[in-house]
Design an enzyme around this catalytic site. Structure first.
Site, short mmCIF file in Angstrom:
data_model
loop_
_atom_site.label_atom_id
_atom_site.label_comp_id
_atom_site.label_asym_id
_atom_site.label_seq_id
_atom_site.Cartn_x
_atom_site.Cartn_y
_atom_site.Cartn_z
N ASP A 1 0.84 -1.20 0.00
CA ASP A 1 0.00 0.00 0.00
C ASP A 1 0.88 1.25 0.00
O ASP A 1 2.04 1.20 0.42
CB ASP A 1 -0.89 0.04 1.25
CG ASP A 1 -1.86 -1.13 1.30
OD1 ASP A 1 -2.16 -1.69 0.23
OD2 ASP A 1 -2.30 -1.46 2.41
N1 URA Z 1 -1.23 -6.00 3.84
C1 URA Z 1 -1.72 -4.74 3.88
O1 URA Z 1 -2.75 -4.49 4.48
N2 URA Z 1 -1.04 -3.77 3.23
C2 URA Z 1 0.12 -3.98 2.58
O2 URA Z 1 0.70 -3.05 2.04
C3 URA Z 1 0.62 -5.29 2.56
C4 URA Z 1 -0.07 -6.28 3.19
#
Ligand code: URA
Length: 247
Positions: free
Chosen positions: A112
């Site tokens: 993310d």
């Molecule tokens: N899980 C999440 O919630 N975000 C990420 O960036 C990676 C795994």
């Protein structure tokens, strides 16, 4: 560049120069016409001639164009950067790889925009495919800082697999409590926002997330957010082993 398999095929000179980021195909044509490209020291007349990239020496204006068939980088992804090759609003993880030779690099999976940590950047599509394949169950370990109180039996709930808000169930995860509000969680798949959603399902909010490892690849502590380095030969071989590509 380290890793990769031996390549014996022929490749068009203009394709080679384009893939090494030296010239578009039409520029290559023009450069050849002007006698600015040499193969093994001889000026070529046409950019559509075939070369053996792993044997022939190609130079542009007398400067050798290094050949990299595959490249592999470990990036400590910073926040505010998207795990994509192009984006209209934010810088991409690819834009951080200043040493890249190849123009076809991409991130293996997504973190993310507000997640930091280990991201593999490569142009090895087969390896990426295997690492991301749900069938291979490659472990990913995350460090999370949480808001809210973790239930007493959170480890057990994670180990049994969590039913997410949309009704899907995750594979078992391994939760470890660290100091204060910090934990690590190891998961074996990569559903959308998976870690955040798993903690939400047990009543907590993730306020900081960092990926520490993916299979045998462990984030190099020397890399600050935004920094990267090429993978070592051992790291590439370890990834190939975990995906079953080599013994
Ligand atoms: N899980 C999440 O919630 N975000 C990420 O960036 C990676 C795994």
């Amino acid at each position: 560049m380290a890793g990769g398999k031996k390549q014996k095929e022929l490749m068009r000179l203009d394709k080679f120069l384009a893939e090494m980021g030296q010239a578009t195909r039409s520029q290559a044509k023009e450069l050849a016409r002007k006698g600015r490209i040499q193969v093994n020291g001889e000026a070529v007349k046409s950019a559509d001639q075939k070369i053996r990239p792993d044997q022939d020496t190609v130079s542009l204006d007398g400067v050798t164009v290094g050949y990299a068939r595959t490249e592999y980088y470990m990036l400590n992804k910073p926040q505010g950067v998207v795990s994509a090759t192009e984006d209209r609003h934010f810088p991409t993880v690819i834009s951080l790889i200043g040493d890249a030779v190849r123009k076809d690099l991409f991130p293996v999976g997504r973190l993310d925009i507000d997640t930091e940590g280990l991201l593999l950047i490569t142009n090895d599509g087969a390896l990426a495919h295997d690492l991301l394949s749900p069938k291979k169950h490659v472990d990913k370990t995350y460090l999370a800082r949480l808001e809210g109180r973790l239930p007493e039996d959170a480890e057990k709930q994670m180990a049994e697999g969590i039913v997410l808000e949309d009704g899907t169930k995750t594979l078992p995860g391994v939760l470890k409590r660290l100091e204060g509000q910090e934990v690590t969680l190891t998961i074996h798949e990569g559903k959308f926002h998976q870690v955040k959603r798993m903690f939400e399902a047990v009543g907590c909010r993730v306020i900081y997330l960092k990926r520490l490892s993916m299979g045998p690849l462990v984030l190099d502590e020397k890399l600050k957010p935004g920094e990267y380095r090429p993978l070592s030969g051992d790291e590439i071989r370890a990834l190939e082993r975990v995906t079953g590509r080599t013994e």
